[in-house]
Design an enzyme around this catalytic site. Sequence first.
Site, PDB file in Angstrom:
ATOM      1  N   LYS A  60     -23.272  -4.066   0.074  1.00  0.00           N
ATOM      2  CA  LYS A  60     -23.614  -5.450  -0.300  1.00  0.00           C
ATOM      3  C   LYS A  60     -24.470  -6.150   0.765  1.00  0.00           C
ATOM      4  CE  LYS A  60     -19.607  -6.127  -3.285  1.00  0.00           C
ATOM      5  NZ  LYS A  60     -18.497  -6.983  -3.710  1.00  0.00           N
ATOM      6  N   ASP A 107     -19.476 -12.441  -7.348  1.00  0.00           N
ATOM      7  CA  ASP A 107     -18.047 -12.396  -7.000  1.00  0.00           C
ATOM      8  C   ASP A 107     -17.511 -13.811  -6.786  1.00  0.00           C
ATOM      9  OD1 ASP A 107     -17.915  -9.640  -7.003  1.00  0.00           O
ATOM     10  OD2 ASP A 107     -18.406  -9.469  -4.867  1.00  0.00           O
TER      11      ASP A 107
HETATM   12  P1  NAP Z   1     -12.190  -4.814   2.608  1.00  0.00           P
HETATM   13  O1  NAP Z   1     -13.502  -5.450   2.890  1.00  0.00           O
HETATM   14  O2  NAP Z   1     -11.945  -3.419   3.053  1.00  0.00           O
HETATM   15  O3  NAP Z   1     -11.038  -5.747   3.227  1.00  0.00           O
HETATM   16  C1  NAP Z   1      -9.700  -5.395   3.123  1.00  0.00           C
HETATM   17  C2  NAP Z   1      -8.834  -6.493   3.711  1.00  0.00           C
HETATM   18  O4  NAP Z   1      -7.479  -6.142   3.466  1.00  0.00           O
HETATM   19  C3  NAP Z   1      -8.984  -6.666   5.210  1.00  0.00           C
HETATM   20  O5  NAP Z   1      -8.754  -7.999   5.526  1.00  0.00           O
HETATM   21  C4  NAP Z   1      -7.863  -5.783   5.750  1.00  0.00           C
HETATM   22  O6  NAP Z   1      -7.360  -6.231   6.966  1.00  0.00           O
HETATM   23  C5  NAP Z   1      -6.795  -5.977   4.720  1.00  0.00           C
HETATM   24  N1  NAP Z   1      -5.931  -4.813   4.611  1.00  0.00           N
HETATM   25  C6  NAP Z   1      -6.275  -3.574   4.198  1.00  0.00           C
HETATM   26  N2  NAP Z   1      -5.207  -2.758   4.192  1.00  0.00           N
HETATM   27  C7  NAP Z   1      -4.170  -3.501   4.651  1.00  0.00           C
HETATM   28  C8  NAP Z   1      -2.805  -3.231   4.884  1.00  0.00           C
HETATM   29  N3  NAP Z   1      -2.298  -2.016   4.632  1.00  0.00           N
HETATM   30  N4  NAP Z   1      -2.029  -4.205   5.338  1.00  0.00           N
HETATM   31  C9  NAP Z   1      -2.527  -5.433   5.578  1.00  0.00           C
HETATM   32  N5  NAP Z   1      -3.807  -5.769   5.371  1.00  0.00           N
HETATM   33  C10 NAP Z   1      -4.631  -4.816   4.912  1.00  0.00           C
HETATM   34  O7  NAP Z   1     -11.894  -4.800   1.059  1.00  0.00           O
HETATM   35  P2  NAP Z   1     -12.371  -5.880  -0.044  1.00  0.00           P
HETATM   36  O8  NAP Z   1     -13.633  -5.471  -0.651  1.00  0.00           O
HETATM   37  O9  NAP Z   1     -12.282  -7.231   0.538  1.00  0.00           O
HETATM   38  O10 NAP Z   1     -11.252  -5.659  -1.170  1.00  0.00           O
HETATM   39  C11 NAP Z   1      -9.944  -6.144  -0.969  1.00  0.00           C
HETATM   40  C12 NAP Z   1      -9.225  -6.209  -2.298  1.00  0.00           C
HETATM   41  O11 NAP Z   1      -9.910  -7.044  -3.187  1.00  0.00           O
HETATM   42  C13 NAP Z   1      -9.118  -4.848  -2.985  1.00  0.00           C
HETATM   43  O12 NAP Z   1      -7.760  -4.654  -3.288  1.00  0.00           O
HETATM   44  C14 NAP Z   1      -9.861  -4.968  -4.270  1.00  0.00           C
HETATM   45  O13 NAP Z   1      -9.120  -4.428  -5.340  1.00  0.00           O
HETATM   46  C15 NAP Z   1      -9.968  -6.462  -4.467  1.00  0.00           C
HETATM   47  N6  NAP Z   1     -11.263  -6.793  -5.099  1.00  0.00           N
HETATM   48  C16 NAP Z   1     -11.225  -7.229  -6.386  1.00  0.00           C
HETATM   49  C17 NAP Z   1     -12.390  -7.565  -7.018  1.00  0.00           C
HETATM   50  C18 NAP Z   1     -12.344  -8.040  -8.435  1.00  0.00           C
HETATM   51  O14 NAP Z   1     -13.390  -8.208  -9.043  1.00  0.00           O
HETATM   52  N7  NAP Z   1     -11.183  -8.295  -8.980  1.00  0.00           N
HETATM   53  C19 NAP Z   1     -13.614  -7.461  -6.355  1.00  0.00           C
HETATM   54  C20 NAP Z   1     -13.612  -7.025  -5.021  1.00  0.00           C
HETATM   55  C21 NAP Z   1     -12.431  -6.678  -4.411  1.00  0.00           C
HETATM   56  P3  NAP Z   1      -8.034  -5.832   8.387  1.00  0.00           P
HETATM   57  O15 NAP Z   1      -9.082  -6.859   8.621  1.00  0.00           O
HETATM   58  O16 NAP Z   1      -6.896  -5.903   9.328  1.00  0.00           O
HETATM   59  O17 NAP Z   1      -8.572  -4.438   8.201  1.00  0.00           O
END
Ligand code: NAP
Length: 508
Positions: A296, A335
């Site tokens: 992105k 988003d």
């Molecule tokens: P990302 O950029 O990898 O960020 C993940 C976040 O979650 C970070 O803040 C990370 O913390 C935290 N995290 C990951 N594993 C963890 C754990 N085991 N315990 C505590 N914190 C944890 O991912 P993202 O793109 O933001 O996506 C995150 C979620 O959003 C996903 O579950 C995805 O399904 C959802 N999402 C949904 C949509 C939709 O359209 N519905 C779109 C995009 C994403 P750290 O900073 O400590 O690593």
Amino acid sequence: MAAPVSRTRLICPLTSADAGAMRRDMVAAAERGADTVECRLDYLDPPADREQLQRLLQNPPAEIIATNRPVREGGRFRGDEKQRLNLLHEAARCGPGWVDVERWALGEDAWDAPVILSHHDFEKCAGDVEAVAASLDGSPAAVNKIAFAAAGPEDALRAFDILRASRKPTIALAMGEAGVMSRILAAKFCAFGTFAALAPGTESAPGQPTLDELKNLYRWEHIGPATSVYGVIGCPVAHSMSPAIHNAAFAAAGLDAVYVPLLIQPGAENFNRFMDALLARPWMDWRGLSVTIPHKENALAYVGAECCEPLARAIGAVNTITIGPDGDLQGHNTDYAAAVDALTGAMDISREELSGRPVALLGAGGAARAIVAALRHYHAEVTIYNRTFARGQRLAAEFGARAEPLDAAKDLDAEIVINCTPIGMHPNVDVSPLERIPPCAKVVFDTIYNPIETRLLRLAADAGARTVSGLEMFTNQAVAQFEIWTDRPAPREVMRQVVIDRLRAARA
Ligand code: NAP
């Protein structure tokens, strides 16, 4: 453009080790819509005798290509070259539609069936692939076939170059997941055929979709020279729902368009290489791209901040690119609005009414960033709880929010709770980022959409809070993409239902 063929054949390779089973698969392939079957004689173990060949190849339910590929060209025939060619000659005498002969094995032999002259490179897309294709095109064979491993989807574009330059009916395929669009879009470039497996696990080459995927997911029957193309760039991308959701939307709207997955390895250089190659080929009729992890930010940089909507600039990420007829690009971030509208829709309030409301947001990654930018834009009071506290602090500082460590979320004091971590996502569905929903939390929004109802949302419902699933956000962002690209209302319910159906099917 390759010599016109009346219709690009859907060719199903038959890879059973038993001749009787191969014949049964032939009938099944014809019933599932294959125009042609490729009998891979090299898969038969032990090799077929004359009688078996006759039973296999005579009075077939579909047109047949007979192939007996040696190990050194990706096949399974282990005997010597004389035995291999003798078996293929024997097959040709049984009257198949075509016999596939490797480029180096054509020799002076006369064949009893028209020849598909083939060349395979399972390692790479060589620098001279166009020259190899030209040499096939200059041979006396009836049809050319060239297949090479794709490092990125730009190699699939070279397969289209070859189809466009060929004077004879031609098959040109980029193998592997990165090349899959060369298989899906074969009919756009009037290829002689494309290969699709009878079922998962029966593929004869990497990257082959199944007959069912080509026909039902990618709408094979509707793809032709005028079809507009869209796709999703990501890594990984194989399990993205976006092809299903957008192809269903194009079908419901009656649009001549198709949407394909594009596996691009991490790194701006990989993203840029594909985009440069794509924009150099305006005849692709490429109109739009979805962009997901990890590209992105690369998309924003490539499109250029000045050609991106202000919100995409503020978030620092583009998830939607439009490509104009002159190759001009525009970047959007859907988003942001998708999340805000999922939330305000469930609360039955306007975006402006978010102002002053306390929000606890768990996570500080890509999804969190878009949502924090949106909530702060509408003046919500946001506290970010993140595992890596410093990352949460950085995000908070950028948008005027507060930051706390993730552990502090158990004492949160907010009307709206949003989970932007993957905690609770399939397959780890029995965990939740919060084990207790405080009474102050009136609305709980989990951005996860697989499963649609997470443990967090079940706990929230039990505690009497309103719940919002990531399904709404996911549907909203795709709806917004469709509307940006096509300038017409999206078939929202069709798109939402596709996600539900696919999640259900994956569980079954
Ligand atoms: P990302 O950029 O990898 O960020 C993940 C976040 O979650 C970070 O803040 C990370 O913390 C935290 N995290 C990951 N594993 C963890 C754990 N085991 N315990 C505590 N914190 C944890 O991912 P993202 O793109 O933001 O996506 C995150 C979620 O959003 C996903 O579950 C995805 O399904 C959802 N999402 C949904 C949509 C939709 O359209 N519905 C779109 C995009 C994403 P750290 O900073 O400590 O690593």
